[in-house]
Design a protein around this motif. Structure first.
Motif, PDB file in Angstrom:
ATOM      1  N   ALA A 187      -6.186   9.016   9.057  1.00  0.00           N
ATOM      2  CA  ALA A 187      -4.827   8.931   8.522  1.00  0.00           C
ATOM      3  C   ALA A 187      -4.742   7.721   7.618  1.00  0.00           C
ATOM      4  CB  ALA A 187      -3.811   8.828   9.655  1.00  0.00           C
ATOM      5  N   GLU A 188      -4.049   7.863   6.501  1.00  0.00           N
ATOM      6  CA  GLU A 188      -3.908   6.795   5.521  1.00  0.00           C
ATOM      7  C   GLU A 188      -2.473   6.278   5.569  1.00  0.00           C
ATOM      8  OE1 GLU A 188      -5.818   6.282   1.086  1.00  0.00           O
ATOM      9  OE2 GLU A 188      -4.682   8.092   1.510  1.00  0.00           O
ATOM     10  N   ILE A 189      -2.314   5.005   5.947  1.00  0.00           N
ATOM     11  CA  ILE A 189      -0.974   4.438   6.092  1.00  0.00           C
ATOM     12  C   ILE A 189      -0.905   3.089   5.390  1.00  0.00           C
ATOM     13  CG2 ILE A 189      -0.655   5.609   8.324  1.00  0.00           C
ATOM     14  CD1 ILE A 189      -1.063   2.830   9.636  1.00  0.00           C
ATOM     15  N   ALA A 190       0.311   2.579   5.208  1.00  0.00           N
ATOM     16  CA  ALA A 190       0.494   1.250   4.638  1.00  0.00           C
ATOM     17  C   ALA A 190      -0.045   0.196   5.603  1.00  0.00           C
ATOM     18  CB  ALA A 190       1.967   1.006   4.349  1.00  0.00           C
ATOM     19  N   SER A 191      -0.683  -0.839   5.072  1.00  0.00           N
ATOM     20  CA  SER A 191      -1.331  -1.839   5.921  1.00  0.00           C
ATOM     21  C   SER A 191      -0.356  -2.615   6.793  1.00  0.00           C
ATOM     22  CB  SER A 191      -2.129  -2.826   5.052  1.00  0.00           C
ATOM     23  OG  SER A 191      -3.241  -2.190   4.483  1.00  0.00           O
ATOM     24  N   GLU A 192       0.895  -2.744   6.348  1.00  0.00           N
ATOM     25  CA  GLU A 192       1.855  -3.507   7.172  1.00  0.00           C
ATOM     26  C   GLU A 192       2.243  -2.759   8.441  1.00  0.00           C
ATOM     27  OE1 GLU A 192       4.272  -1.827   3.604  1.00  0.00           O
ATOM     28  OE2 GLU A 192       2.320  -2.793   3.945  1.00  0.00           O
ATOM     29  N   ASP A 193       1.960  -1.459   8.485  1.00  0.00           N
ATOM     30  CA  ASP A 193       2.251  -0.678   9.695  1.00  0.00           C
ATOM     31  C   ASP A 193       1.075  -0.802  10.661  1.00  0.00           C
ATOM     32  OD1 ASP A 193       4.728   0.311   8.742  1.00  0.00           O
ATOM     33  OD2 ASP A 193       3.649   1.788   7.534  1.00  0.00           O
ATOM     34  N   ARG A 194       1.056  -1.892  11.406  1.00  0.00           N
ATOM     35  CA  ARG A 194      -0.067  -2.172  12.310  1.00  0.00           C
ATOM     36  C   ARG A 194       0.039  -1.321  13.566  1.00  0.00           C
ATOM     37  NH1 ARG A 194      -3.711  -6.360  10.618  1.00  0.00           N
ATOM     38  NH2 ARG A 194      -2.861  -7.109   8.656  1.00  0.00           N
ATOM     39  N   ILE A 195      -1.062  -0.630  13.907  1.00  0.00           N
ATOM     40  CA  ILE A 195      -1.115   0.156  15.136  1.00  0.00           C
ATOM     41  C   ILE A 195      -2.360  -0.276  15.905  1.00  0.00           C
ATOM     42  CG2 ILE A 195      -1.266   2.468  16.130  1.00  0.00           C
ATOM     43  CD1 ILE A 195       0.077   3.536  13.653  1.00  0.00           C
ATOM     44  N   PRO A 196      -2.206  -0.795  17.117  1.00  0.00           N
ATOM     45  CA  PRO A 196      -3.360  -1.277  17.880  1.00  0.00           C
ATOM     46  C   PRO A 196      -4.337  -0.142  18.194  1.00  0.00           C
ATOM     47  CG  PRO A 196      -1.284  -2.022  18.855  1.00  0.00           C
ATOM     48  CD  PRO A 196      -0.942  -0.990  17.831  1.00  0.00           C
ATOM     49  N   THR A 197      -5.630  -0.473  18.178  1.00  0.00           N
ATOM     50  CA  THR A 197      -6.627   0.513  18.566  1.00  0.00           C
ATOM     51  C   THR A 197      -6.491   0.826  20.057  1.00  0.00           C
ATOM     52  OG1 THR A 197      -8.259  -1.232  18.976  1.00  0.00           O
ATOM     53  CG2 THR A 197      -8.250  -0.218  16.797  1.00  0.00           C
ATOM     54  N   GLY A 198      -6.800   2.062  20.400  1.00  0.00           N
ATOM     55  CA  GLY A 198      -6.658   2.501  21.780  1.00  0.00           C
ATOM     56  C   GLY A 198      -5.298   3.072  22.106  1.00  0.00           C
ATOM     57  N   GLU A 199      -4.325   2.882  21.198  1.00  0.00           N
ATOM     58  CA  GLU A 199      -2.962   3.367  21.454  1.00  0.00           C
ATOM     59  C   GLU A 199      -2.816   4.815  20.993  1.00  0.00           C
ATOM     60  OE1 GLU A 199       1.231   2.406  19.337  1.00  0.00           O
ATOM     61  OE2 GLU A 199       0.382   0.722  20.478  1.00  0.00           O
ATOM     62  N   THR A 200      -2.120   5.615  21.791  1.00  0.00           N
ATOM     63  CA  THR A 200      -1.767   6.975  21.385  1.00  0.00           C
ATOM     64  C   THR A 200      -0.378   6.941  20.781  1.00  0.00           C
ATOM     65  OG1 THR A 200      -3.152   8.009  23.074  1.00  0.00           O
ATOM     66  CG2 THR A 200      -1.378   9.343  22.140  1.00  0.00           C
ATOM     67  N   ARG A 201      -0.250   7.479  19.585  1.00  0.00           N
ATOM     68  CA  ARG A 201       0.989   7.345  18.828  1.00  0.00           C
ATOM     69  C   ARG A 201       1.386   8.713  18.271  1.00  0.00           C
ATOM     70  NH1 ARG A 201       3.301   3.116  15.526  1.00  0.00           N
ATOM     71  NH2 ARG A 201       5.185   4.016  14.646  1.00  0.00           N
ATOM     72  N   ARG A 202       2.670   8.952  18.206  1.00  0.00           N
ATOM     73  CA  ARG A 202       3.156  10.193  17.602  1.00  0.00           C
ATOM     74  C   ARG A 202       3.239  10.020  16.091  1.00  0.00           C
ATOM     75  NH1 ARG A 202       6.984  14.421  20.334  1.00  0.00           N
ATOM     76  NH2 ARG A 202       4.925  14.689  21.249  1.00  0.00           N
ATOM     77  N   PHE A 203       2.507  10.862  15.373  1.00  0.00           N
ATOM     78  CA  PHE A 203       2.520  10.904  13.915  1.00  0.00           C
ATOM     79  C   PHE A 203       3.217  12.189  13.469  1.00  0.00           C
ATOM     80  CE2 PHE A 203      -0.904   8.094  14.999  1.00  0.00           C
ATOM     81  CZ  PHE A 203      -0.996   7.168  13.970  1.00  0.00           C
ATOM     82  N   GLY A 204       3.300  12.365  12.164  1.00  0.00           N
ATOM     83  CA  GLY A 204       3.867  13.593  11.614  1.00  0.00           C
ATOM     84  C   GLY A 204       2.929  14.195  10.582  1.00  0.00           C
ATOM     85  N   ILE A 205       2.849  15.522  10.556  1.00  0.00           N
ATOM     86  CA  ILE A 205       2.044  16.238   9.569  1.00  0.00           C
ATOM     87  C   ILE A 205       2.975  16.859   8.530  1.00  0.00           C
ATOM     88  CG2 ILE A 205       0.391  18.110   9.197  1.00  0.00           C
ATOM     89  CD1 ILE A 205      -0.755  15.899  10.894  1.00  0.00           C
TER      90      ILE A 205
END
Length: 354
Positions: A320-338
């Motif tokens: 997934a390609e996101i803006a760098s300021e949107d930090r998401i820790p590794t190992g975390e499960t997160r809800r994204f959108g398609i």
């Protein structure tokens, strides 16, 4: 500048057919890029045009002139090789002028052409040096300059930037793009680097296993790939593929269940109940909006303005390609959108796009 036409061109090495019958027409003044993985036949195609390989079948035409049996020197082509192929004992001026001296051109014309091209490529201050005294980028300019002083009708480039480091390769891409816009010649450029292809080509020809998969502009190939191979080869980061099954107006698989937009659902009706591959560009996975999907972040690749997240959807890997300021820790499960309006479906058996 001739119109170049491949008419049922074949090439075999012994019993191995590396180039099945190939039909392709390159218009006058086009910058055409042949792109594909190693072994797909793109360099062989270029060498057939140059006369460095003999045809096993078919013919190559420059306008109405068959060139398949002509010697390389009689084809009005100039070629830039991957390894520069400069004469180490000659200075740069003599390397660049070699073909003109071989043709016994007047010395005044030779000096004028070498100076003109050297100034165009910003290497005029290097004319008295030997190749060993130059950097890789400077040697590549000399190799291009040696081709350009011949004023041939067709220029051939065989992966000319592959030996350069990433920063220099990017700069040379810019210089090649500028040269393309200032020199009205037929140019055929071979590369395995799809960024080079998308940056430089008026027309891109995607090849695999000796056959043309698709040809068109960079925008055409990115937005409307005809099959899974083209979709996965064009675009960076590469397209994600998930195994799924179509049921009604939905496609579902391990870790996802997506409602298809109406136009795609209508095209997919004939494939109901069949296994397909769902193609999703990394840029079409978003943090807000879209059809929900839960992804576990495995790696975050910081690239400056953007980050590429390596995630897991069930057992499959997705980027997934996101803006760098949107930090998401590794190992975390997160809800994204398609963004489902942009997904693509491919037949698992044939690879064709539905």
């Amino acid at each position: 500048m001739p119109r170049i036409r491949f008419d049922r061109v074949e090439k075999s090495f012994g019993r191995t057919l590396v180039l099945p019958p190939l039909d392709l027409t390159l218009e006058d003044g086009e910058f055409t890029v042949l792109v594909g993985p190693s072994g797909c036949g793109k360099s062989t195609t270029l060498r057939l045009v140059a006369g460095l390989e003999t045809l096993s079948g078919g013919e190559i035409w420059f306008d109405d002139r068959a060139i398949g049996k002509l010697e390389p020197k009689d084809r009005d082509v100039a070629m830039v090789f991957q390894d520069y192929a400069l004469y180490p004992h000659m200075n740069i001026a003599r390397n660049m002028s070699f073909a003109l001296r071989l043709a016994r051109q007047p010395k005044a014309r030779i000096d004028s052409e070498v100076r003109r091209v050297a100034e165009m490529l910003n290497i005029a201050h290097l004319l008295e040096r030997k190749p060993a005294e130059l950097s890789g980028g400077q040697r590549q300019r000399v190799a291009m300059g040696r081709a350009m002083v011949r004023d041939a009708g067709v220029f051939l480039f065989d992966e000319p930037l592959s030996n350069l480091d990433a920063k220099l390769r990017a700069r040379m891409r810019t210089e090649l793009a500028e040269m393309r816009d200032t020199i009205d010649k037929n140019m055929i450029y071979v590369t395995h680097d799809q960024i080079e292809a998308m940056t430089l080509g008026d027309r891109i020809v995607v090849m695999n296993e000796g056959t043309i998969q698709q040809q068109g502009t960079a925008e055409d190939l990115f937005a409307n790939p005809v099959n899974r191979f083209v979709a996965g080869f064009i675009g960076s980061p590469a397209m994600n593929f998930l195994d799924g099954e179509i049921t009604g107006d939905r496609v579902a698989g391990d870790g996802f269940d997506l409602l298809l937009p109406a136009p795609l659902a209508r095209r997919a009706e004939a494939a109901a109940g069949r296994r397909v591959e769902v193609g999703i560009r990394p840029s079409h996975i978003v943090l807000d909006g879209g059809a929900p999907i839960d992804l576990r972040v495995v790696v975050s690749e910081y690239l400056g303005a953007q980050s590429v997240l390596v995630t897991r959807c069930g057992a499959a890997e997705m980027r997934a390609e996101i803006a760098s300021e949107d930090r998401i820790p590794t190992g975390e499960t997160r809800r994204f959108g398609i963004l489902t309006d942009d997904i693509m479906l491919f037949d698992r058996e044939t690879g064709a796009r539905l």
